[in-house]
Design a protein around this motif. Sequence first.
Motif, short mmCIF file in Angstrom:
data_model
loop_
_atom_site.label_atom_id
_atom_site.label_comp_id
_atom_site.label_asym_id
_atom_site.label_seq_id
_atom_site.Cartn_x
_atom_site.Cartn_y
_atom_site.Cartn_z
N PHE A 301 0.83 -1.21 0.00
CA PHE A 301 0.00 0.00 0.00
C PHE A 301 0.86 1.26 0.00
CE2 PHE A 301 -4.26 -1.59 1.88
CZ PHE A 301 -4.82 -1.61 0.61
N ILE A 302 2.03 1.19 0.68
CA ILE A 302 2.91 2.37 0.75
C ILE A 302 3.27 2.84 -0.66
CG2 ILE A 302 5.17 3.22 1.51
CD1 ILE A 302 5.00 1.13 3.81
N THR A 308 -0.78 11.82 1.41
CA THR A 308 0.15 11.77 2.55
C THR A 308 -0.45 11.02 3.73
OG1 THR A 308 1.12 13.86 1.87
CG2 THR A 308 1.59 13.13 4.11
N GLN A 309 -1.70 11.32 4.06
CA GLN A 309 -2.33 10.67 5.21
C GLN A 309 -2.46 9.16 4.99
OE1 GLN A 309 -6.11 12.30 6.39
NE2 GLN A 309 -6.56 10.60 7.78
N GLN A 310 -2.88 8.77 3.79
CA GLN A 310 -3.02 7.33 3.50
C GLN A 310 -1.67 6.63 3.56
OE1 GLN A 310 -4.95 7.61 -0.36
NE2 GLN A 310 -6.89 6.88 0.49
N ILE A 315 2.15 3.04 6.31
CA ILE A 315 3.44 2.83 6.98
C ILE A 315 3.22 2.37 8.42
CG2 ILE A 315 5.47 4.03 7.92
CD1 ILE A 315 5.50 5.70 5.32
N ALA A 316 2.31 3.03 9.13
CA ALA A 316 2.04 2.66 10.53
C ALA A 316 1.54 1.22 10.63
CB ALA A 316 1.03 3.63 11.14
#
Length: 420
Positions: A301-302, A308-310, A315-316
């Motif tokens: 997904f990255i 930016t938020q997605q 990443i988180a």
Amino acid sequence: MDANKVDILKNSLMDRLLKLQCHFTWNLLGEDVDIENVEERLNDQIEFLPDALKHRMYNLLAYLKHLKGDHEEGILQLQKAEAHTQQSSIEEDTDHKKTVLYGNFAWVFYHQNQLNKSLTYVEKVETILKQYEVPPKKNTLLSDIYGEQGWTYLSFAGKYYQCAVMCFEKALELDPEDPELNSGYAMAVYRIEGFRLSKNTENKSFPLLERAVRLNPRDTVLKVLLALKYLEMKAYDQGAILIEQALQEQPESPYVLRYVATFYRRRKQIYKAIEILKKVLRLTPTSSNVYYQLGQCYKQFIKIHYNTQQKEEAIANAIFYSEKAVELNKSSVPAHILLASVYMKANEHQKAKEEFDKTLTMNDIWPEQKQELHFYWAKYLIHSRNSESEAVRHFNEVIKIQNQTWFREIAMKELQKLLN
């Protein structure tokens, strides 16, 4: 009995124990695995896989209890294995299936210092061996022992997969039509190919999986493995047909669903893969493999999220699931590689460096995995750290390893560009 006589008995008994074919003589080293993780995996298999296979899992659980020094619990696991073996012996002669079990009993009692009980089980094994001295009985005995050994290596750690292949090959020489042996052989070769990452990997597992599916038409795990092979060969329709069959036959099996999720992830259907994996996580909440696969999904997904938020959310999530996979199975090299690469994506340099260094020194790491690590680290150094001289050193490390993988081929091109 005085101390000298006890020592003589122990030495004599040890000579006989070392001749037994069982988990205690197969050189299964505790430092090569996260014991707690292997126990979790086996307990999940006992819950979700067919009853006929449970004696094998109890045998290995007993050995793991021995590695932890819990011999009382080891005996309990062996008693469960014996109960399952006796259930099947109502329908057929299964004396030959007890050689490994009785060998394990003998070793556990020896470690408990119950020498007379240990001797009793040694004698039971020796009696069975005498009954199966002459072919074809001997072939039946040996193929069963080699098969048990092969499945044990396959369940223990990736480092042992080649040993598993050799055991299944020996067993199949004696009994080439046995469905379970064909199944184990195909799975072992499939897993090795998954580790090898080679550019020109000989696709040996495909015909083996086709044969195993033909001999085991109800084995849905084999079907989804074959579907993944079809996917590699870009035969998407054949793969999709097998996936649909497997989902119809066993829609709640975590082992089937895990591979189905892999199929969808590799087809870039990431949302579908995540949905399935979260369902599997509810069934097997301590599965390192499921967390690992979820980490892979969010890492993908990255790449595709430009918002930016997605991207931060991806990443988180990738970090969370990758860290959990490592926490649940500290000996999993792929999980450590994934975590290192996710830290690189997050530009957490210190954590990435620590994970990179730690993974390179792991016992179970394959040469191809070392190439993968050095390759990703070199790319990270170029794009995020502007350290071209360090990147050159790591590309050279990839190339030094002679295994012909995609990583080596691309590293050579990248190195040439940097040097130019």
